[in-house]
Write a protein that holds these residues in place. Structure first.
Motif, PDB file in Angstrom:
ATOM      1  N   SER B  42       0.695  -1.102   0.041  1.00 39.56           N
ATOM      2  CA  SER B  42      -0.062  -0.038   0.035  1.00 39.56           C
ATOM      3  C   SER B  42       0.814   1.283  -0.092  1.00 39.56           C
ATOM      4  O   SER B  42       0.650   2.332  -0.634  1.00 39.56           O
ATOM      5  CB  SER B  42      -1.091   0.037   1.188  1.00 39.56           C
ATOM      6  OG  SER B  42      -1.749  -1.137   1.082  1.00 39.56           O
ATOM      7  N   ASP B 170      -5.266  -0.656  -4.806  1.00 39.57           N
ATOM      8  CA  ASP B 170      -5.106  -1.261  -3.574  1.00 39.57           C
ATOM      9  C   ASP B 170      -5.861  -2.452  -2.993  1.00 39.57           C
ATOM     10  O   ASP B 170      -7.146  -2.174  -2.338  1.00 39.57           O
ATOM     11  CB  ASP B 170      -4.905  -0.252  -2.735  1.00 39.57           C
ATOM     12  CG  ASP B 170      -4.045  -0.597  -1.362  1.00 39.57           C
ATOM     13  OD1 ASP B 170      -3.653  -1.897  -1.452  1.00 39.57           O
ATOM     14  OD2 ASP B 170      -3.788   0.244  -0.389  1.00 39.57           O
ATOM     15  N   GLU B 171      -5.466  -3.524  -3.269  1.00 42.59           N
ATOM     16  CA  GLU B 171      -6.345  -4.828  -3.164  1.00 42.59           C
ATOM     17  C   GLU B 171      -7.695  -4.584  -3.192  1.00 42.59           C
ATOM     18  O   GLU B 171      -8.577  -4.914  -2.616  1.00 42.59           O
ATOM     19  CB  GLU B 171      -6.284  -4.977  -1.352  1.00 42.59           C
ATOM     20  CG  GLU B 171      -4.756  -4.775  -0.792  1.00 42.59           C
ATOM     21  CD  GLU B 171      -4.412  -5.994  -0.306  1.00 42.59           C
ATOM     22  OE1 GLU B 171      -5.016  -7.413  -0.457  1.00 42.59           O
ATOM     23  OE2 GLU B 171      -3.271  -6.119   0.314  1.00 42.59           O
TER      24      GLU B 171
END
Ligand SMILES: Nc1ncnc2c1ncn2[C@@H]1O[C@H](COP(=O)(O)OP(=O)(O)OP(=O)(O)O)[C@@H](O)[C@H]1O
Ligand SMILES: [Mg+2]
Lengths: 271, 258
Positions: B42, B170-171
């Motif tokens: 991240s 991000d994910e």
């Protein structure tokens, strides 16, 4: 330690609260209890007549106030409307002024610490001044009338509103704000698109709630010369005209109940 | 083009998020970053749009050092880098169209956006973006009435409406079930190919990384420990990145279901 006796295995089960917290809570509890007991015995001594005296007094008072004089209703309607207008104007102005103050007093929006602390402190100070004191000061400055009453109400409600709304702002979901920032939105756009939609229902509800408070407060402020129905009530009481005063009290009662009912319904629908 | 040159980032509490990162990302690539929790994925991704600011080195986006950016430069940078989040980050009380239009904020003046005066083209673009991720029929639904997968599609539409040069995700599938995860990844890949938008995705799952990535970057403890095309990646590569053997929960599975 409490569970050990009835559990078969000698495994130690931790208490839900640490021992230190338990001790603190116990001490606080007894201190508060002590204050209660002390103040109870103290007031008993002060009230020489006790409750029986108050009861007989009450019958005397009630007798003087009844029957209310329904003939004055047309004369007192004007000041009643004035009182309501006072509350409306004050609440509206306070609601507008609250927005920047509440944003500055919210830790998650105002990341510049000193600014946040100054605003917080200012709001806390504001809230320590009783509305009645504000009214007395403004009546002294501007003379008897609606204007000092409105000013007093604005400051009074600003203190409550800004505090409650800044707390609402602090509890919002910060994720959408981050998304708007990440897509190139500036501070105003982020607040407008991601923050306002989240706090709007609470905001409206709190403004209505403060409006209810203001209706009642504006009656009381009238007593010290800040215009509206309270002023008339004070005059009638001064002339010992109890049937007129009673009519005013009944009217206030009805209006306050009606407004609270409507406002509660709206707030229920909002949340 | 994005170039990390000796980029380091130390958080205020002393944690080293990134250590001497040197990576070059070319236009049009689809890159997946893998690594254990806390590896710095991240932090890496969020440095690119300056949601966090590296404390050393230089980070070039289109040949400009973005670490020097302030104010309006930053706004320009963020306007050309769209972001997709694990939790979708939609305004739950607003409707889908309004959420998607938020992608235009960087292109719209403050006054226009506050008065809701979006240009006709912008609204058209928002609608078109919703159609591309097959969710146009929900245009007036409130965001919190949608399922997780639908919300993530709306957030993809928001990014499309932004017309970015880069997409950072991000994910994006960490909160979704396997079939929905594949659907979302398929959309991202399709957009990458059709619009030639450079895409960088953080993923936990090895099988998904292998299926969608052109190139994989492996991170461990703030460092890049692997960087290469998918063809060079094998199970032992992941074992090296993760510093342990591969387990069942490193795989998302369900690829055949989508
Ligand atoms: N705001 C912060 N302040 C201090 N330390 C942080 C902050 N954000 C992240 N870290 C630390 O930096 C390191 C890298 O975190 P990062 O969030 O980049 O990891 P990640 O690879 O994305 O992990 P995950 O898979 O759990 O999301 C971690 O040790 C984390 O604890
Ligand atoms: Mg992460």
């Amino acid at each position: 330690m409490t569970n050990e006796t009835n559990s078969t295995t000698p495994k130690k089960v931790p208490a839900i609260y640490p021992a230190k917290t338990k001790l603190q809570v116990t001490v606080i509890f007894f201190v508060v209890l002590g204050i209660y007991l002390f103040s109870m015995s103290w007031t008993q001594q002060q009230m020489a007549g006790g409750f029986s005296g108050a009861l007989s007094n009450m019958f005397n008072v009630i007798e003087k106030f009844f029957p209310p004089n329904t003939a004055v209703i047309s004369a007192i309607w004007g000041p009643m409307v004035e009182t309501i207008q006072m509350a409306i104007i004050a609440t509206t102005v306070a609601a507008i002024l609250t927005v920047p103050l509440a944003l500055l007093a919210a830790e998650n929006v105002t990341t510049f610490k000193p600014l946040y602390i100054v605003t917080r402190t200012f709001l806390n100070l504001l809230r320590t001044i009783p509305d009645l004191v504000l009214a007395v000061i403004f009546v002294g400055l501007f003379g008897i009338g609606l204007f000092p009453g409105i000013l007093a109400l604005i400051i009074f409600s600003l203190g409550i509103l800004a505090k409650l709304i800044s707390e609402t702002i602090e509890s919002v979901d910060m994720n959408p704000l981050e998304a708007m920032r990440a897509s190139g939105g500036n501070v105003f756009q982020v607040i407008w698109y991601a923050l306002i939609p989240q706090v709007l229902p609470q905001f409206t509800s709190l403004v209505l709630y403060v409006f209810e408070i203001n209706i009642r407060a504006s009656v009381v402020l009238g007593l010290v010369g800040a215009g509206g129905i309270g002023l008339i009530l004070n005059q009638q009481l001064g002339f010992y005209n109890y049937p007129n005063a009673m009519m005013i009290i009944i009217l206030i009662f009805v209006v306050v109940i009606a407004i609270e009912y409507i406002s509660t319904k709206i707030r229920e629908a909002l949340l | 083009m994005i170039e990390f040159k000796d980029v380091g980032l130390v958080y205020p509490n002393g944690t080293e998020g990134l250590k001497k990162i040197n990576v070059t990302i070319n236009d049009g690539e689809f890159i997946v970053i893998v690594g254990l929790s806390g590896a710095g994925k991240s932090t890496f991704i969020r440095s690119i749009n300056r949601l966090v600011t590296p404390t050393s080195g230089s980070l070039l986006v289109d040949n400009e050092d973005i670490l020097k950016y302030r104010g309006s430069d930053m706004r320009k940078l963020r306007t050309k880098t769209g972001m997709i989040f694990q939790n979708y980050n939609l305004v739950k009380r607003s409707n889908v169209l309004k959420n998607v239009l938020a992608g235009r904020l960087g292109h719209t003046s403050t006054l226009r956006s506050i008065l809701n005066l979006y240009k006709k083209e912008d609204i058209g673009l928002a609608y078109e973006s919703l159609q591309r991720v097959n969710i146009a029929e929900k245009i007036y639904n409130r965001a919190d009435e949608l399922s997780g997968g639908q919300q993530q599609r709306v957030s993809i539409a928001r990014v499309l409406t932004q017309q970015p040069k880069y997409i950072l995700a991000d994910e994006p599938v960490a909160s979704l079930d396997p079939p929905t995860s594949h659907q979302v990844m398929t959309y991202l890949k399709k957009i990458n190919k059709e619009d030639n938008i450079t895409t960088i995705v953080n993923l936990h799952f090895i099988d998904m990384a292998m299926e969608y990535a052109d190139r994989i970057i492996g991170m461990r403890a703030g460092e890049v420990v692997f960087d290469g095309p998918v063809s060079e990646v094998s199970e032992s590569t992941f074992e090296e990145i993760y510093g342990r053997s591969i387990r069942e929960d490193d795989l998302r599975g369900g690829a055949d279901k989508s």
